[in-house]
Design an enzyme around this catalytic site. Structure first.
Site, PDB file in Angstrom:
ATOM      1  N   GLU A  40      14.354 -14.928   0.871  1.00 38.08           N
ATOM      2  CA  GLU A  40      14.649 -16.071   2.019  1.00 38.08           C
ATOM      3  C   GLU A  40      13.819 -17.315   1.785  1.00 38.08           C
ATOM      4  OE1 GLU A  40      13.928 -14.280   5.667  1.00 38.08           O
ATOM      5  OE2 GLU A  40      15.413 -12.684   5.294  1.00 38.08           O
ATOM      6  N   ASP A  55       0.774  -1.132   0.048  1.00 41.13           N
ATOM      7  CA  ASP A  55      -0.023  -0.090   0.024  1.00 41.13           C
ATOM      8  C   ASP A  55       0.890   1.170   0.072  1.00 41.13           C
ATOM      9  OD1 ASP A  55      -2.938   0.756   0.535  1.00 41.13           O
ATOM     10  OD2 ASP A  55      -2.044   1.917   2.219  1.00 41.13           O
TER      11      ASP A  55
HETATM   12  C1  GLC Z   1      -4.207   2.919  -0.570  1.00 40.17           C
HETATM   13  C2  GLC Z   1      -5.640   2.055  -0.502  1.00 40.17           C
HETATM   14  C3  GLC Z   1      -6.704   2.920   0.005  1.00 40.17           C
HETATM   15  C4  GLC Z   1      -6.396   3.529   1.286  1.00 40.17           C
HETATM   16  C5  GLC Z   1      -5.132   4.156   1.077  1.00 40.17           C
HETATM   17  C6  GLC Z   1      -4.461   4.634   2.690  1.00 40.17           C
HETATM   18  O1  GLC Z   1      -4.444   3.796  -1.697  1.00 40.17           O
HETATM   19  O2  GLC Z   1      -5.702   1.223  -1.442  1.00 40.17           O
HETATM   20  O3  GLC Z   1      -7.846   2.308   0.094  1.00 40.17           O
HETATM   21  O4  GLC Z   1      -7.357   4.394   1.658  1.00 40.17           O
HETATM   22  O5  GLC Z   1      -3.948   3.523   0.601  1.00 40.17           O
HETATM   23  O6  GLC Z   1      -4.093   3.177   3.245  1.00 40.17           O
END
Ligand code: GLC
Length: 592
Positions: free
Chosen positions: A290, A241
């Site tokens: 790993e 993310d």
């Molecule tokens: C990413 C995720 C989204 C979230 C953001 C903050 O873009 O896909 O859903 O709100 O990160 O974590």
């Protein structure tokens, strides 16, 4: 005559490790390179315990459905303990399961069921920020400014407000993603200012999502521990993310950045896509390697499409990065063709494999996007999601028709297809959710003006007739009546249904996949795009609304799949008048 206009990629498909770069496709180590990955948003997938929230046992219970669909892997959006300030992307504990969604044992049972069905598992890692209920953040709040506990996040003194408060203004003008500023001021619990307003902490998303300080060795080490924790439990890959956000220039004075967009993507932006982020992912690659086979990873990095995006996807880093270019493009031949060509060429050059995405939990579902009137722009889409926004007349039948054509165009390409739950049912955005049901932080942080992303997160319809369309208990977001005919059971076995089209395509895709390359073929109509894979499979898409002439030499006896469905003949082979044509907004697949 059919002319080859370009080719991409060679025959060798370098893998994620430096040591095996010459290895050809390998069923295990390279499984991710051309995988069909199905994104599960766990709270909205299937609710086994009837509490209205989808859960891990719900995923296990639907394993046959996933297996029949023909996907290679599932990617689970966060299922970790969370107050759900941002749908689980506010993580309290990275190495546990939200009790509302199950337990670690439930996770193990789900993983075992998936693996038994030949389905691999990708989990979401959220490294840019924790939740404000994470034990480290609670310790930071309980400690004094300057303490080691504060150093794992970004706490700073504010700026003078000119009204007598030396720290009354936030440390910078940075905005947050969901509206409002990126800084929140705390009331100190310890130190000389205990009981008074004190420092500010950074959160590029909601205030419940404090950003980690990635210069801190404990933060780096802890994410290695998290990767190993899930890898040891049998996870096959990770979706990272906000991968482009971890490294920040926090040198004082902080630089002004009044908008979140990256204006000049050359590494000089204070918040995103900085060069030093790549050290972090090189370290992750060592951890992922790993394991045998090495774990896969894909970066979510909303950065412009330059060679900088590909750095995340290098074999020495994550292996893949999402390309959101098709997702942002209009349904048009020239755009689709040039984006696909560029993605494939660049991926081949970096040793990555390309990725394709039309929908996910953050964007308006593509069957709705393509239903907008011709000439609509991103701004029209955004206006649609305003509480008092315009209501354009959507042509849903056309939207779905185009979505199906786009999907078959994409599923024939080399690279990984990331599919979002419900798109295989042809679901549309639920744009008219009652406002009192909305839960996206965007809704709250924009003062109830922008509705946000809940419309693509409504719990799935499994059957037309059961309560809540077979989802489970009262869904956490209400389902519209029109979900009924789109339910999985209603489409199961129905010739021409979107579900059956996805199943057929995903089954054929396994035969169609070969070397990661294709040949673009000339076509007589500008609206028609035609390509051929090395083993002879051909894909032809007519992006125009009107029927178009098929490229010469196309043998319709080889036709194995059409996005047009059964009640809309997709090819004009049957009648004299339209023989040799392909219907509008349709994709055809031809076997060798
Ligand atoms: C990413 C995720 C989204 C979230 C953001 C903050 O873009 O896909 O859903 O709100 O990160 O974590």
């Amino acid at each position: 005559m059919t002319a080859t206009v370009s080719t991409v990629s060679g025959t060798a498909t370098p893998g994620p490790t430096a040591s095996d770069t010459a290895t050809p496709l390998h069923p295990d180590a390279h499984w991710w390179r051309q995988a069909a990955v199905y994104q599960i948003y766990p709270r909205s997938f299937s609710d086994a315990n009837g509490d209205g929230m989808g859960d891990l046992p719900g995923v296990t219970a639907r394993m046959d459905y996933l297996s029949d669909l023909g996907i290679d892997a599932i990617w689970l959006s966060p299922f970790y303990p969370s107050a759900l300030a941002d749908g689980g992307y506010d993580v309290d504990d990275y190495r546990n399961v939200d009790p509302r969604l199950g337990s670690l044992d439930d996770f193990d049972a789900m993983a075992a069921a998936a693996h038994a069905a030949g389905i691999r598992i990708i989990v979401d890692v959220v490294p840019n920020h924790s939740s404000d209920r994470h034990e480290w953040f609670k310790a930071a709040l309980a400690s004094a400014p300057g303490s080691p506990e504060r150093a794992r996040y970004h706490f700073l003194e504010g700026l003078p407000d000119g009204l007598g408060d030396d720290g009354g203004l936030p440390p910078s003008d940075w905005p947050s993603h969901f509206g409002g500023g990126a800084w929140t001021r705390v009331v100190e619990a310890a130190g000389p200012r205990a009981g008074q307003l004190g420092q500010w902490y950074l959160h590029l998303f909601a205030r419940e999502q404090p950003d980690f300080n990635w210069d801190h060795p404990e933060v780096r080490e802890d994410f290695h521990t998290t990767l190993r924790f899930w890898a040891d439990r049998g996870v096959d890959g990770f979706r990272i993310d906000v991968a482009h956000g971890l490294a920040k220039d926090m040198s004082l004075p902080l630089r002004s950045k009044p908008a979140l967009e990256i204006l000049v993507d050359d590494g000089s932006d204070p918040l995103f896509d900085r060069d030093d982020v790549h050290e972090i992912f090189a370290g992750w690659r060592s951890v992922l390697n790993e394991y045998d086979p090495p774990k896969a990873a894909v970066a979510e990095a909303w950065v412009p499409f330059t060679e900088r995006r590909l750095k995340y996807a290098r074999p020495t880093e994550l292996g893949q990065a999402f390309n959101f270019d098709l997702l942002q493009a209009p349904f048009a031949a020239a755009e689709f063709r040039s984006i696909a060509e560029k993605c494939l060429t660049e991926a081949a050059a970096s040793g990555a494999s390309s990725t394709w995405v039309f929908s996910n939990h953050d964007v308006v579902r593509h069957a709705s996007r393509y239903a907008f009137p011709d000439g609509s722009t991103q701004k029209d889409l955004e206006a649609w999601l305003l509480a008092d926004g315009a209501s354009p007349t959507l042509d849903l039948a056309r939207g779905l028709r185009r979505a199906r054509a786009a999907t078959l165009f994409m599923l024939g390409l080399p690279g990984s297809a990331y599919l979002y739950q419900g798109e295989e049912l042809g679901l549309f955005e639920v744009a008219d959710l009652p406002v009192d049901s909305l839960q996206d932080p965007t809704w709250f942080r924009t003062g109830n003006t922008v509705k946000g992303r809940d419309g693509c997160r409504v719990p799935l319809p499994w059957s037309s007739f059961e309560p809540y369309f077979g989802f489970g208990g009262t869904p956490w977001l209400p389902q519209p009546a029109w979900f009924g005919p789109l339910a999985a059971a209603a489409q199961d076995g129905a010739a021409g249904s979107t579900l059956e089209m996805y199943r057929a395509a995903l089954a054929l895709r396994r035969e169609l996949q070969s070397e990661e390359s294709l040949e673009w073929l000339a076509s007589p109509a500008a609206e028609v795009v035609h390509y051929r894979r090395p083993n002879g499979w051909q894909v032809i898409t007519n992006f125009g609304a009107a029927p178009a002439q098929l490229p010469s030499g196309v043998d319709l006896a080889k036709l194995v799949l059409s996005s047009g469905g059964t009640d809309t003949p997709a090819v004009g082979a049957g009648t004299e008048a339209v023989a040799g044509t392909i219907e509008g907004e349709t994709t055809l697949w031809l076997a060798p």
